[in-house]
Design a protein around this motif. Structure first.
Motif, PDB file in Angstrom:
ATOM      1  N   TYR A 140       0.869  -1.180   0.000  1.00  0.00           N
ATOM      2  CA  TYR A 140       0.000   0.000   0.000  1.00  0.00           C
ATOM      3  C   TYR A 140       0.904   1.228   0.000  1.00  0.00           C
ATOM      4  CZ  TYR A 140      -4.310  -2.572   1.094  1.00  0.00           C
ATOM      5  OH  TYR A 140      -5.414  -3.388   1.040  1.00  0.00           O
ATOM      6  N   LYS A 141       1.178   1.741  -1.184  1.00  0.00           N
ATOM      7  CA  LYS A 141       2.026   2.918  -1.311  1.00  0.00           C
ATOM      8  C   LYS A 141       1.207   3.978  -2.030  1.00  0.00           C
ATOM      9  CE  LYS A 141       6.143   3.343  -3.596  1.00  0.00           C
ATOM     10  NZ  LYS A 141       7.309   2.698  -4.191  1.00  0.00           N
ATOM     11  N   LEU A 142       1.131   5.193  -1.465  1.00  0.00           N
ATOM     12  CA  LEU A 142       0.330   6.236  -2.091  1.00  0.00           C
ATOM     13  C   LEU A 142       0.697   6.417  -3.558  1.00  0.00           C
ATOM     14  CD1 LEU A 142      -0.057   9.102   0.539  1.00  0.00           C
ATOM     15  CD2 LEU A 142      -1.751   7.455  -0.232  1.00  0.00           C
ATOM     16  N   PHE A 143      -0.320   6.366  -4.394  1.00  0.00           N
ATOM     17  CA  PHE A 143      -0.192   6.509  -5.849  1.00  0.00           C
ATOM     18  C   PHE A 143       0.647   5.410  -6.482  1.00  0.00           C
ATOM     19  CE2 PHE A 143      -0.589  10.822  -3.973  1.00  0.00           C
ATOM     20  CZ  PHE A 143      -1.925  11.000  -4.280  1.00  0.00           C
ATOM     21  N   GLY A 144       0.936   4.363  -5.692  1.00  0.00           N
ATOM     22  CA  GLY A 144       1.562   3.162  -6.247  1.00  0.00           C
ATOM     23  C   GLY A 144       0.440   2.316  -6.843  1.00  0.00           C
ATOM     24  N   LYS A 145       0.728   1.066  -7.138  1.00  0.00           N
ATOM     25  CA  LYS A 145      -0.292   0.213  -7.729  1.00  0.00           C
ATOM     26  C   LYS A 145      -0.609  -0.937  -6.786  1.00  0.00           C
ATOM     27  CE  LYS A 145      -1.356  -1.874 -12.157  1.00  0.00           C
ATOM     28  NZ  LYS A 145      -0.761  -2.377 -13.392  1.00  0.00           N
ATOM     29  N   LEU A 146      -1.888  -1.191  -6.614  1.00  0.00           N
ATOM     30  CA  LEU A 146      -2.347  -2.286  -5.759  1.00  0.00           C
ATOM     31  C   LEU A 146      -3.220  -3.187  -6.622  1.00  0.00           C
ATOM     32  CD1 LEU A 146      -2.344  -3.013  -2.644  1.00  0.00           C
ATOM     33  CD2 LEU A 146      -4.610  -1.994  -2.595  1.00  0.00           C
ATOM     34  N   LYS A 147      -2.992  -4.509  -6.500  1.00  0.00           N
ATOM     35  CA  LYS A 147      -3.817  -5.449  -7.272  1.00  0.00           C
ATOM     36  C   LYS A 147      -4.699  -6.254  -6.332  1.00  0.00           C
ATOM     37  CE  LYS A 147      -0.621  -6.514 -11.018  1.00  0.00           C
ATOM     38  NZ  LYS A 147       0.227  -7.571 -11.574  1.00  0.00           N
ATOM     39  N   VAL A 148      -5.934  -6.482  -6.761  1.00  0.00           N
ATOM     40  CA  VAL A 148      -6.834  -7.398  -6.059  1.00  0.00           C
ATOM     41  C   VAL A 148      -7.212  -8.455  -7.087  1.00  0.00           C
ATOM     42  CG1 VAL A 148      -8.991  -7.670  -4.782  1.00  0.00           C
ATOM     43  CG2 VAL A 148      -7.701  -5.537  -4.598  1.00  0.00           C
ATOM     44  N   VAL A 149      -6.832  -9.706  -6.799  1.00  0.00           N
ATOM     45  CA  VAL A 149      -7.044 -10.788  -7.757  1.00  0.00           C
ATOM     46  C   VAL A 149      -8.036 -11.801  -7.190  1.00  0.00           C
ATOM     47  CG1 VAL A 149      -5.929 -12.551  -9.196  1.00  0.00           C
ATOM     48  CG2 VAL A 149      -4.625 -10.523  -8.486  1.00  0.00           C
ATOM     49  N   TYR A 150      -9.142 -12.003  -7.906  1.00  0.00           N
ATOM     50  CA  TYR A 150     -10.139 -13.002  -7.522  1.00  0.00           C
ATOM     51  C   TYR A 150      -9.894 -14.269  -8.329  1.00  0.00           C
ATOM     52  CZ  TYR A 150     -12.579  -9.271  -5.106  1.00  0.00           C
ATOM     53  OH  TYR A 150     -12.891  -8.259  -4.237  1.00  0.00           O
ATOM     54  N   GLY A 151      -9.660 -15.372  -7.621  1.00  0.00           N
ATOM     55  CA  GLY A 151      -9.403 -16.642  -8.297  1.00  0.00           C
ATOM     56  C   GLY A 151     -10.690 -17.378  -8.628  1.00  0.00           C
ATOM     57  N   LYS A 152     -10.530 -18.471  -9.348  1.00  0.00           N
ATOM     58  CA  LYS A 152     -11.676 -19.329  -9.679  1.00  0.00           C
ATOM     59  C   LYS A 152     -12.118 -20.074  -8.428  1.00  0.00           C
ATOM     60  CE  LYS A 152     -11.025 -20.256 -14.582  1.00  0.00           C
ATOM     61  NZ  LYS A 152     -10.066 -19.240 -14.981  1.00  0.00           N
ATOM     62  N   PRO A 153     -13.416 -20.461  -8.352  1.00  0.00           N
ATOM     63  CA  PRO A 153     -13.886 -21.225  -7.183  1.00  0.00           C
ATOM     64  C   PRO A 153     -13.090 -22.516  -7.004  1.00  0.00           C
ATOM     65  CG  PRO A 153     -15.744 -20.522  -8.555  1.00  0.00           C
ATOM     66  CD  PRO A 153     -14.492 -20.201  -9.322  1.00  0.00           C
ATOM     67  N   ILE A 154     -12.796 -22.844  -5.749  1.00  0.00           N
ATOM     68  CA  ILE A 154     -12.104 -24.104  -5.426  1.00  0.00           C
ATOM     69  C   ILE A 154     -13.183 -25.177  -5.280  1.00  0.00           C
ATOM     70  CG2 ILE A 154     -10.566 -25.291  -3.809  1.00  0.00           C
ATOM     71  CD1 ILE A 154      -9.730 -22.444  -2.802  1.00  0.00           C
ATOM     72  N   ASP A 155     -13.032 -26.276  -5.993  1.00  0.00           N
ATOM     73  CA  ASP A 155     -14.033 -27.350  -5.934  1.00  0.00           C
ATOM     74  C   ASP A 155     -13.781 -28.223  -4.708  1.00  0.00           C
ATOM     75  OD1 ASP A 155     -15.943 -29.255  -6.337  1.00  0.00           O
ATOM     76  OD2 ASP A 155     -15.050 -30.091  -8.168  1.00  0.00           O
ATOM     77  N   PHE A 156     -14.608 -28.043  -3.689  1.00  0.00           N
ATOM     78  CA  PHE A 156     -14.432 -28.804  -2.453  1.00  0.00           C
ATOM     79  C   PHE A 156     -15.262 -30.091  -2.421  1.00  0.00           C
ATOM     80  CE2 PHE A 156     -11.853 -25.647  -0.467  1.00  0.00           C
ATOM     81  CZ  PHE A 156     -11.256 -26.278   0.608  1.00  0.00           C
ATOM     82  N   ALA A 157     -16.101 -30.329  -3.440  1.00  0.00           N
ATOM     83  CA  ALA A 157     -16.970 -31.528  -3.426  1.00  0.00           C
ATOM     84  C   ALA A 157     -16.172 -32.828  -3.267  1.00  0.00           C
ATOM     85  CB  ALA A 157     -17.850 -31.549  -4.668  1.00  0.00           C
ATOM     86  N   PRO A 158     -15.131 -33.061  -4.098  1.00  0.00           N
ATOM     87  CA  PRO A 158     -14.383 -34.321  -3.923  1.00  0.00           C
ATOM     88  C   PRO A 158     -13.621 -34.365  -2.598  1.00  0.00           C
ATOM     89  CG  PRO A 158     -13.357 -32.956  -5.646  1.00  0.00           C
ATOM     90  CD  PRO A 158     -14.647 -32.297  -5.263  1.00  0.00           C
ATOM     91  N   LEU A 159     -13.199 -33.197  -2.118  1.00  0.00           N
ATOM     92  CA  LEU A 159     -12.437 -33.153  -0.858  1.00  0.00           C
ATOM     93  C   LEU A 159     -13.328 -33.495   0.336  1.00  0.00           C
ATOM     94  CD1 LEU A 159     -10.514 -29.881  -1.709  1.00  0.00           C
ATOM     95  CD2 LEU A 159      -9.571 -32.185  -1.742  1.00  0.00           C
ATOM     96  N   LYS A 160     -14.600 -33.073   0.259  1.00  0.00           N
ATOM     97  CA  LYS A 160     -15.542 -33.404   1.341  1.00  0.00           C
ATOM     98  C   LYS A 160     -15.747 -34.917   1.420  1.00  0.00           C
ATOM     99  CE  LYS A 160     -18.145 -29.075   1.392  1.00  0.00           C
ATOM    100  NZ  LYS A 160     -19.379 -28.395   1.049  1.00  0.00           N
ATOM    101  N   LYS A 161     -15.790 -35.564   0.242  1.00  0.00           N
ATOM    102  CA  LYS A 161     -15.960 -37.029   0.211  1.00  0.00           C
ATOM    103  C   LYS A 161     -14.767 -37.734   0.836  1.00  0.00           C
ATOM    104  CE  LYS A 161     -19.049 -37.331  -3.713  1.00  0.00           C
ATOM    105  NZ  LYS A 161     -18.962 -36.970  -5.119  1.00  0.00           N
ATOM    106  N   GLU A 162     -13.588 -37.128   0.677  1.00  0.00           N
ATOM    107  CA  GLU A 162     -12.364 -37.719   1.248  1.00  0.00           C
ATOM    108  C   GLU A 162     -12.284 -37.516   2.766  1.00  0.00           C
ATOM    109  OE1 GLU A 162      -8.772 -36.355  -0.692  1.00  0.00           O
ATOM    110  OE2 GLU A 162      -9.775 -36.459  -2.643  1.00  0.00           O
ATOM    111  N   LYS A 163     -13.232 -36.742   3.301  1.00  0.00           N
ATOM    112  CA  LYS A 163     -13.277 -36.453   4.750  1.00  0.00           C
ATOM    113  C   LYS A 163     -11.966 -35.819   5.245  1.00  0.00           C
ATOM    114  CE  LYS A 163     -17.167 -38.941   6.106  1.00  0.00           C
ATOM    115  NZ  LYS A 163     -18.019 -38.751   4.960  1.00  0.00           N
ATOM    116  N   ILE A 164     -11.505 -34.798   4.496  1.00  0.00           N
ATOM    117  CA  ILE A 164     -10.281 -34.116   4.922  1.00  0.00           C
ATOM    118  C   ILE A 164     -10.559 -33.294   6.180  1.00  0.00           C
ATOM    119  CG2 ILE A 164      -9.309 -34.046   2.573  1.00  0.00           C
ATOM    120  CD1 ILE A 164     -10.047 -31.018   2.543  1.00  0.00           C
ATOM    121  N   SER A 165      -9.507 -32.951   6.907  1.00  0.00           N
ATOM    122  CA  SER A 165      -9.657 -32.163   8.143  1.00  0.00           C
ATOM    123  C   SER A 165      -9.816 -30.686   7.809  1.00  0.00           C
ATOM    124  CB  SER A 165      -8.423 -32.354   9.034  1.00  0.00           C
ATOM    125  OG  SER A 165      -7.308 -31.709   8.445  1.00  0.00           O
ATOM    126  N   VAL A 166     -10.287 -29.910   8.791  1.00  0.00           N
ATOM    127  CA  VAL A 166     -10.429 -28.464   8.579  1.00  0.00           C
ATOM    128  C   VAL A 166      -9.063 -27.825   8.335  1.00  0.00           C
ATOM    129  CG1 VAL A 166     -12.640 -28.171   9.765  1.00  0.00           C
ATOM    130  CG2 VAL A 166     -10.527 -27.968  11.070  1.00  0.00           C
TER     131      VAL A 166
END
Length: 194
Positions: A148-174
């Protein structure tokens, strides 16, 4: 809600020119349904920056102490923030977060739990994994790339959704679920640094 949009417009008018904010991947953000938005944490300005760059209103957990500050205790509930007790499992905050996701709203989380002093991404806490595994929400990783620098450049990057469906089936931990989310945030940072 009116105050939220008013506050967002005011903050956007101030922050966008000051930090020349560039938003990448906005099209990855679901138009509807519950969304768990997980972001790295490098500054106190992160919540408003995410709030003005996200397509939809975002509810953030904020440390309980902020709700005792004279002006903030009036503002925070009106910008969709709700309190969380840090350093312990706050069941009330967890229930409130799950309820938001179930209602189809956006819950914003900083999985590290606190700001990174170095700007480097830290280890995520179990809360992000808890919400990812216990809800039907879309999981969106997000990277704030500074500094965060005044008049510098800041990027906000939104990624693609993470598919948790197969991970839930694997019963992974939190903890494992949180690690997966943090890895996706790291990848966004690495792929978008100049």
């Amino acid at each position: 809600m009116e105050f939220y949009y008013f506050a967002r417009a005011v903050v956007k008018g101030i922050l966008r020119p000051l930090y020349r904010i560039e938003v990448i991947g906005r099209e990855n953000f679901p138009k509807s349904g519950g969304v768990l938005l997980c972001t790295n944490h490098i500054s106190n300005l992160d919540p408003p920056v995410v709030g003005i760059t996200c397509k939809r209103p975002v509810s953030f957990m904020a440390k309980e102490e902020l709700f005792r500050a004279p002006i903030l205790k009036q503002i925070l509930p009106n910008v969709k923030a709700f309190p969380v007790k840090r350093g312990m499992s706050d069941r009330g905050a967890l229930r409130a977060g799950l309820a938001l996701l179930k209602k189809g709203e956006v819950l914003g989380l900083f999985p590290e739990g606190t700001r990174s002093k170095t700007g480097k991404i830290g280890k995520g806490l179990a809360g992000a994994g808890f919400f990812a595994l216990r809800s039907e929400a879309s999981i969106i990783p997000c990277a704030i790339i500074g500094p965060y620098k005044l008049f510098g450049k800041l990027k906000v990057v939104y990624g693609k959704p993470i598919d948790f469906a197969p991970l839930k089936k694997e019963k992974i931990s939190v903890e494992e679920a949180t690690d997966i989310i943090m890895d996706e945030i790291k990848k966004l940072i690495e792929a978008n640094q100049d």
